[in-house]
Scaffold this active site. Structure first.
Site, PDB file in Angstrom:
ATOM      1  N   LYS A  53       0.959  -0.935   0.060  1.00 24.26           N
ATOM      2  CA  LYS A  53       0.024  -0.061   0.105  1.00 24.26           C
ATOM      3  C   LYS A  53       0.805   1.103   0.072  1.00 24.26           C
ATOM      4  CE  LYS A  53      -4.051  -1.870   0.772  1.00 24.26           C
ATOM      5  NZ  LYS A  53      -5.305  -1.768  -0.114  1.00 24.26           N
ATOM      6  N   LYS A  58       6.642   1.849   3.988  1.00 20.70           N
ATOM      7  CA  LYS A  58       6.539   2.763   4.938  1.00 20.70           C
ATOM      8  C   LYS A  58       5.050   2.776   5.700  1.00 20.70           C
ATOM      9  CE  LYS A  58      10.255   5.748   5.126  1.00 20.70           C
ATOM     10  NZ  LYS A  58      10.953   5.970   6.322  1.00 20.70           N
ATOM     11  N   SER A  87      10.508  13.137   3.062  1.00 22.70           N
ATOM     12  CA  SER A  87      10.799  13.242   1.752  1.00 22.70           C
ATOM     13  C   SER A  87       9.849  12.755   0.812  1.00 22.70           C
ATOM     14  CB  SER A  87      12.437  12.677   1.441  1.00 22.70           C
ATOM     15  OG  SER A  87      12.583  11.346   1.792  1.00 22.70           O
ATOM     16  N   TYR A 124      -4.276  11.650  -0.760  1.00 25.78           N
ATOM     17  CA  TYR A 124      -4.733  10.804   0.315  1.00 25.78           C
ATOM     18  C   TYR A 124      -5.356  12.004   1.377  1.00 25.78           C
ATOM     19  CZ  TYR A 124      -2.679   6.368  -0.955  1.00 25.78           C
ATOM     20  OH  TYR A 124      -2.432   5.363  -1.776  1.00 25.78           O
ATOM     21  N   GLY A 190      17.233   4.817   9.393  1.00 25.31           N
ATOM     22  CA  GLY A 190      17.293   3.606   9.996  1.00 25.31           C
ATOM     23  C   GLY A 190      16.103   2.874  10.705  1.00 25.31           C
ATOM     24  N   GLY A 191      14.872   3.364  10.361  1.00 24.17           N
ATOM     25  CA  GLY A 191      13.878   2.662  10.957  1.00 24.17           C
ATOM     26  C   GLY A 191      13.768   1.250  10.473  1.00 24.17           C
ATOM     27  N   ASN A 324       8.099   4.040  -5.571  1.00 23.95           N
ATOM     28  CA  ASN A 324       7.693   5.436  -6.114  1.00 23.95           C
ATOM     29  C   ASN A 324       8.642   6.184  -6.799  1.00 23.95           C
ATOM     30  OD1 ASN A 324       5.041   4.927  -4.944  1.00 23.95           O
ATOM     31  ND2 ASN A 324       6.055   5.299  -2.869  1.00 23.95           N
TER      32      ASN A 324
END
Length: 332
Positions: A53, A58, A87, A124, A190-191, A324
């Site tokens: 999605k 993310k 970003s 969205y 870094g997530g 993307n």
């Protein structure tokens, strides 16, 4: 080795996140290519988060943060909505996540954010605010809007709910391919690599997690010196065409996790030209749309370092973190 508090991030927290978000999201497929296998001399498995999605991984972290923070407890009463800085991909994901729960969302983006990602955020229903193209401006503008408009700030990577959500990629991946020897992960704040590392290492302590960075990030040197900010300077954006991984420094929460699980020698540095060639390869040979951030992990897979330094690895996972890319303005 850095200590990570298991009360805020653990295998159990990531499994809780997966239970929370899985019915909203796709279980993304794993693709293979005999051509790729023959090139690298290993079995390669591509986890296709470009099909997720909003077009990237993310969505996982954003949705977990929204459901954890705004749909439980007092936050729904105390805040008028959510704000973030991004970003592109996190902003799109958070906008989508807020839309699923009818929560107002504001996204702060740098002025040079690609048009396709701006349009995606707007689609969205989020409100857009523009800032100067540097990390400090992003943080300052988002903080100011949070205070002024009573908005809950959800950071793009320095948030344990976000990290736990990103870690759900590996819950699926290790269900689909249980015998992975290593996973290649592109790194910005870094997530993603933090969540992947916590979960994967809890399942298989011997699995290698490879960090992939653009030129100039110097993550390996940061890990060697145990310093997130080598010179103690203001953070900047890297000079790379891969806008999804242009953040120079890993986060204050993510760096200790990365320090615990990633060896400095297991950092791969790739150039923009290498990312572009790898992205084109996936377009042409695997018929998939990916962005340069995902191409970075593919470039590391094809590198001499992978061939020469890790001859004994048999099964390698590659996270295709997003798709993307601006089709009307391709970077080649």
């Amino acid at each position: 080795m850095s200590n990570v508090d298991s009360s805020v991030l653990s295998k159990e927290k990531i499994l809780d996140a997966y239970e929370r978000i899985s019915h909203y999201l796709m279980k993304t497929p794993v693709h293979i290519s005999t051509t790729v296998d023959s090139i690298v001399g290993k079995k390669v498995f591509f986890k296709c988060e470009n099909f997720q999605k909003t077009g990237s991984f993310k969505a996982r972290g954003a949705l977990n943060a929204v459901l954890s923070k705004m749909c439980q407890g007092e936050n729904a009463k105390n805040f008028a909505g959510i704000v973030t800085h991004s970003s592109g991909n996190h902003g799109t994901a958070l906008s989508w996540a807020c839309q699923t729960q009818s929560i107002p969302c504001t996204v702060v983006v740098p002025k040079d954010t690609p048009f396709n990602k701006i349009e995606s955020i707007k689609s969205y229903g989020a409100r857009l605010e523009f800032c100067e193209p540097n990390p400090t401006s992003r943080v300052e503008v988002a903080g100011r809007l949070s205070e002024k408009n009573k908005l809950l700030l959800v950071k793009p990577y320095d948030d344990y709910d976000v990290i736990a959500g990103q870690g759900t990629v590996t819950v699926e991946f290790l269900q689909q391919i249980p015998d992975l020897d290593a996973i290649l992960v592109s790194v910005s704040g870094g997530g993603l690599i933090s969540g992947i590392s916590v979960y994967a290492k809890s399942i298989n302590p011997n699995i290698k997690i490879f960090a992939v960075e653009p030129t100039g990030k110097r993550l390996g040197k940061c890990l060697e010196n145990k310093k997130r900010n080598l010179e103690g300077k203001e953070p900047t954006f890297l000079n790379t065409r891969a806008e999804g991984i242009k953040t120079e420094m890993c986060g204050e929460l993510t760096f200790p996790i990365i320090s615990k699980y990633i060896h400095p020698d297991d950092v791969f540095t790739v150039t923009d030209d290498q990312m572009i060639e790898a992205t084109k390869f996936i377009f042409k040979r695997m018929k998939m749309v990916i962005e340069l951030s995902a191409g970075a992990a593919v470039a590391a897979l094809f590198s001499d370092k992978m061939k020469n330094n890790y001859p004994n690895l048999k099964n390698i996972g590659v996270i295709l973190c997003g798709g993307n890319i601006d089709i009307d303005n391709l970077p080649w």
